[in-house]
Design a protein around this motif. Structure first.
Motif, PDB file in Angstrom:
ATOM      1  N   THR A   1     -13.471  -8.369  35.144  1.00 46.32           N
ATOM      2  CA  THR A   1     -14.825  -8.538  34.620  1.00 46.32           C
ATOM      3  C   THR A   1     -15.718  -9.242  35.629  1.00 46.32           C
ATOM      4  N   LEU A   2     -15.192 -10.267  36.281  1.00 48.99           N
ATOM      5  CA  LEU A   2     -15.972 -10.996  37.281  1.00 48.99           C
ATOM      6  C   LEU A   2     -16.351 -10.085  38.449  1.00 48.99           C
ATOM      7  N   ILE A   3     -15.409  -9.301  38.930  1.00 47.90           N
ATOM      8  CA  ILE A   3     -15.685  -8.385  40.041  1.00 47.90           C
ATOM      9  C   ILE A   3     -16.711  -7.341  39.621  1.00 47.90           C
ATOM     10  N   TRP A   4     -16.566  -6.806  38.416  1.00 44.87           N
ATOM     11  CA  TRP A   4     -17.491  -5.773  37.936  1.00 44.87           C
ATOM     12  C   TRP A   4     -18.909  -6.321  37.831  1.00 44.87           C
ATOM     13  N   ASN A   5     -19.075  -7.544  37.316  1.00 43.55           N
ATOM     14  CA  ASN A   5     -20.408  -8.128  37.180  1.00 43.55           C
ATOM     15  C   ASN A   5     -21.055  -8.356  38.543  1.00 43.55           C
ATOM     16  N   ILE A   6     -20.268  -8.839  39.505  1.00 42.88           N
ATOM     17  CA  ILE A   6     -20.829  -9.093  40.838  1.00 42.88           C
ATOM     18  C   ILE A   6     -21.270  -7.791  41.490  1.00 42.88           C
ATOM     19  N   CYS A   7     -20.405  -6.784  41.479  1.00 47.57           N
ATOM     20  CA  CYS A   7     -20.739  -5.509  42.117  1.00 47.57           C
ATOM     21  C   CYS A   7     -21.909  -4.812  41.413  1.00 47.57           C
ATOM     22  N   LYS A   8     -21.972  -4.909  40.101  1.00 46.46           N
ATOM     23  CA  LYS A   8     -23.066  -4.286  39.363  1.00 46.46           C
ATOM     24  C   LYS A   8     -24.399  -4.940  39.719  1.00 46.46           C
TER      25      LYS A   8
ATOM     26  N   GLN B   1     -15.862  -2.105  43.593  1.00 48.72           N
ATOM     27  CA  GLN B   1     -15.020  -3.202  43.113  1.00 48.72           C
ATOM     28  C   GLN B   1     -13.791  -3.407  43.992  1.00 48.72           C
ATOM     29  N   ASP B   2     -13.287  -2.340  44.598  1.00 50.01           N
ATOM     30  CA  ASP B   2     -12.094  -2.473  45.439  1.00 50.01           C
ATOM     31  C   ASP B   2     -12.372  -3.213  46.739  1.00 50.01           C
ATOM     32  N   GLU B   3     -13.647  -3.363  47.104  1.00 48.21           N
ATOM     33  CA  GLU B   3     -13.991  -4.003  48.365  1.00 48.21           C
ATOM     34  C   GLU B   3     -14.120  -5.520  48.247  1.00 48.21           C
ATOM     35  N   LEU B   4     -14.102  -6.050  47.021  1.00 46.78           N
ATOM     36  CA  LEU B   4     -14.266  -7.484  46.801  1.00 46.78           C
ATOM     37  C   LEU B   4     -12.912  -8.110  46.493  1.00 46.78           C
ATOM     38  N   ALA B   5     -12.425  -8.930  47.424  1.00 41.98           N
ATOM     39  CA  ALA B   5     -11.127  -9.597  47.251  1.00 41.98           C
ATOM     40  C   ALA B   5     -11.305 -10.843  46.397  1.00 41.98           C
ATOM     41  N   VAL B   6     -10.540 -10.923  45.305  1.00 43.33           N
ATOM     42  CA  VAL B   6     -10.602 -12.063  44.392  1.00 43.33           C
ATOM     43  C   VAL B   6      -9.185 -12.425  43.971  1.00 43.33           C
TER      44      VAL B   6
ATOM     45  N   LEU C   1     -20.989 -14.328  49.561  1.00 42.43           N
ATOM     46  CA  LEU C   1     -19.994 -14.449  48.488  1.00 42.43           C
ATOM     47  C   LEU C   1     -18.615 -14.732  49.069  1.00 42.43           C
ATOM     48  N   LYS C   2     -18.400 -15.951  49.492  1.00 42.65           N
ATOM     49  CA  LYS C   2     -17.093 -16.367  50.001  1.00 42.65           C
ATOM     50  C   LYS C   2     -16.911 -17.840  49.679  1.00 42.65           C
ATOM     51  N   GLY C   3     -15.845 -18.133  48.982  1.00 41.37           N
ATOM     52  CA  GLY C   3     -15.588 -19.505  48.577  1.00 41.37           C
ATOM     53  C   GLY C   3     -14.869 -19.550  47.245  1.00 41.37           C
ATOM     54  N   ILE C   4     -15.022 -20.680  46.562  1.00 38.43           N
ATOM     55  CA  ILE C   4     -14.359 -20.930  45.283  1.00 38.43           C
ATOM     56  C   ILE C   4     -15.393 -20.888  44.170  1.00 38.43           C
ATOM     57  N   VAL C   5     -15.067 -20.184  43.097  1.00 37.29           N
ATOM     58  CA  VAL C   5     -15.919 -20.151  41.917  1.00 37.29           C
ATOM     59  C   VAL C   5     -15.096 -20.642  40.724  1.00 37.29           C
ATOM     60  N   CYS C   6     -15.711 -21.512  39.930  1.00 33.37           N
ATOM     61  CA  CYS C   6     -15.049 -22.110  38.768  1.00 33.37           C
ATOM     62  C   CYS C   6     -15.627 -21.487  37.507  1.00 33.37           C
ATOM     63  N   VAL C   7     -14.778 -20.875  36.699  1.00 34.77           N
ATOM     64  CA  VAL C   7     -15.222 -20.200  35.485  1.00 34.77           C
ATOM     65  C   VAL C   7     -14.462 -20.745  34.284  1.00 34.77           C
TER      66      VAL C   7
ATOM     67  N   LEU D   1     -13.128 -16.084  46.246  1.00 32.10           N
ATOM     68  CA  LEU D   1     -13.800 -14.838  46.610  1.00 32.10           C
ATOM     69  C   LEU D   1     -13.720 -14.628  48.118  1.00 32.10           C
ATOM     70  N   LYS D   2     -13.254 -13.433  48.527  1.00 31.85           N
ATOM     71  CA  LYS D   2     -13.195 -13.031  49.932  1.00 31.85           C
ATOM     72  C   LYS D   2     -12.441 -14.074  50.762  1.00 31.85           C
ATOM     73  N   LYS D   3     -13.116 -14.744  51.723  1.00 32.42           N
ATOM     74  CA  LYS D   3     -12.415 -15.750  52.524  1.00 32.42           C
ATOM     75  C   LYS D   3     -11.972 -16.950  51.688  1.00 32.42           C
ATOM     76  N   GLY D   4     -12.578 -17.115  50.527  1.00 35.79           N
ATOM     77  CA  GLY D   4     -12.177 -18.195  49.630  1.00 35.79           C
ATOM     78  C   GLY D   4     -10.808 -17.999  49.016  1.00 35.79           C
ATOM     79  N   THR D   5     -10.231 -16.791  49.156  1.00 30.94           N
ATOM     80  CA  THR D   5      -8.878 -16.579  48.640  1.00 30.94           C
ATOM     81  C   THR D   5      -7.859 -17.449  49.375  1.00 30.94           C
ATOM     82  N   MET D   6      -8.121 -17.763  50.644  1.00 26.95           N
ATOM     83  CA  MET D   6      -7.234 -18.653  51.385  1.00 26.95           C
ATOM     84  C   MET D   6      -7.321 -20.074  50.839  1.00 26.95           C
ATOM     85  N   ALA D   7      -8.540 -20.524  50.522  1.00 25.40           N
ATOM     86  CA  ALA D   7      -8.700 -21.851  49.922  1.00 25.40           C
ATOM     87  C   ALA D   7      -8.025 -21.912  48.560  1.00 25.40           C
TER      88      ALA D   7
END
Length: 314
Positions: free
Chosen positions: A32-39, A95-100, A12-18, A118-124
């Motif tokens: 909501t996105l972070i909660w769904n992924i972690c759940k 949820q606090d461990e996922l950078a978005v 889970l690292k990169g760009i997501v389009c919603v 997401l994660k390293k995708g925050t730089m992109a």
């Protein structure tokens, strides 16, 4: 073979389009996105660590069970390891461990394409935001009413006639407004529009203004007119929701009438379109991973999004 939750977490690292619905904030959608992924990851991890098993209950009565040794009962019944029970250890992915972070910010009343990193995708996402790519919007408006906010939820402050307005009047006005913005595009870069440099830049295509606070419109046309309702398609940069609603109000005034905005939709953010955007009902782990793969391929095909080396827009 079941996928490993740890492998998915690392992927889970990169760009997501919603897709962002109207009347919702970007911050709440991020949560909501972070909660769904972690759940989904935690549920997958529970199934791997703690598979459901049926316990074989003792056939004797409760009174008989009370008289037996505990060791005998444990040997006669199949039990599970409670040390890995989800109610004991809690969720593995927090949820606090996922950078978005978001790449483009859409206002409360704006719907459409929204980019998250997401994660390293925050730089992109940060590079895309700083390179300021163009965006396209579909804006709906209504002639005859003006509100104090410029949007349909505002208080009506003025009424006027609109029956004399034709689409030819709108097209003529939009052409002049687009020409004025193209002139401002060169002026914001400190280039004389009558110079050879301005011609050389115009041959290469639209140019990016130096100041990131100045909105510039590169394309403006009326794609639908059903009086008093109309729909505009705008290609612009450095804009925000307030500027787009004010644009509708300004068009109404220049046509000697009034107008207010009823809907704003972002249909394109650079190379990301509505076809790439995930609807909120599809925000699950499987679809998000697939969307990450599509976005990675788009970024690979359009490297200028994260590495801009020219003032011209591509």
């Amino acid at each position: 073979m079941r996928p490993d939750s740890d492998l998915l977490w690392n992927a889970l690292k990169g760009i997501v389009c919603v897709y962002k619905p109207a009347e919702s904030s970007v911050r709440n959608l991020r949560k909501t996105l972070i909660w769904n992924i972690c759940k989904d990851l935690s549920d997958l991890d529970v199934k791997l660590r703690y598979p459901e098993r049926k316990l074989s209950l003792h056939d004797g009565s409760v009174k008989e069970l009370a008289t037996k040794e505990i060791s005998t009962i444990l040997t006669q019944n199949e039990i599970t390891d409670l040390s890995v029970h989800p109610n004991v250890v809690g969720p593995k992915y927090l949820q606090d461990e996922l950078a978005v972070s978001w790449s483009n910010y859409l206002g409360w009343n704006t719907s459409g394409v929204l980019i998250f990193g997401l994660k390293k995708g925050t730089m992109a996402a940060k590079f895309i935001r700083e390179n300021r790519p163009t965006r396209a919007y579909r804006i709906k408006g209504v002639f005859g009413l003006a509100t104090d906010t410029g949007f349909k939820d505002g208080k009506v402050v003025e009424r006027s006639t609109w029956k004399y307005i034709r689409q030819s009047h709108i097209d003529r006005l939009l052409s002049s407004m687009q020409a004025a913005h193209q002139k401002k595009m060169f002026e914001s870069c400190g280039v004389n529009i009558q110079s050879q440099l301005a011609y050389d830049l115009a041959v290469k295509g639209p140019i990016r203004p130096i100041n990131s606070k100045i909105p510039i419109i590169y394309g403006l046309k009326c794609v639908e007119y059903d009086a008093p309702n109309f729909v505009l398609e705008v290609q612009c940069i450095n804009e925000n929701e307030q500027y787009l609603t004010t644009l509708i109000h300004e068009i109404g005034l220049k046509l000697h009438s009034t107008a207010h905005c009823t809907a704003v939709k972002c249909i394109r953010h650079s190379c990301f379109t509505l076809d790439h955007a995930l609807l909120p009902k599809h925000w699950n782990l499987e679809n998000i991973v697939k969307n990450l793969e599509i976005s990675t391929r788009l970024l690979r095909e359009n490297e200028h999004l994260t590495n801009q080396d020219s003032i011209t827009l591509r």
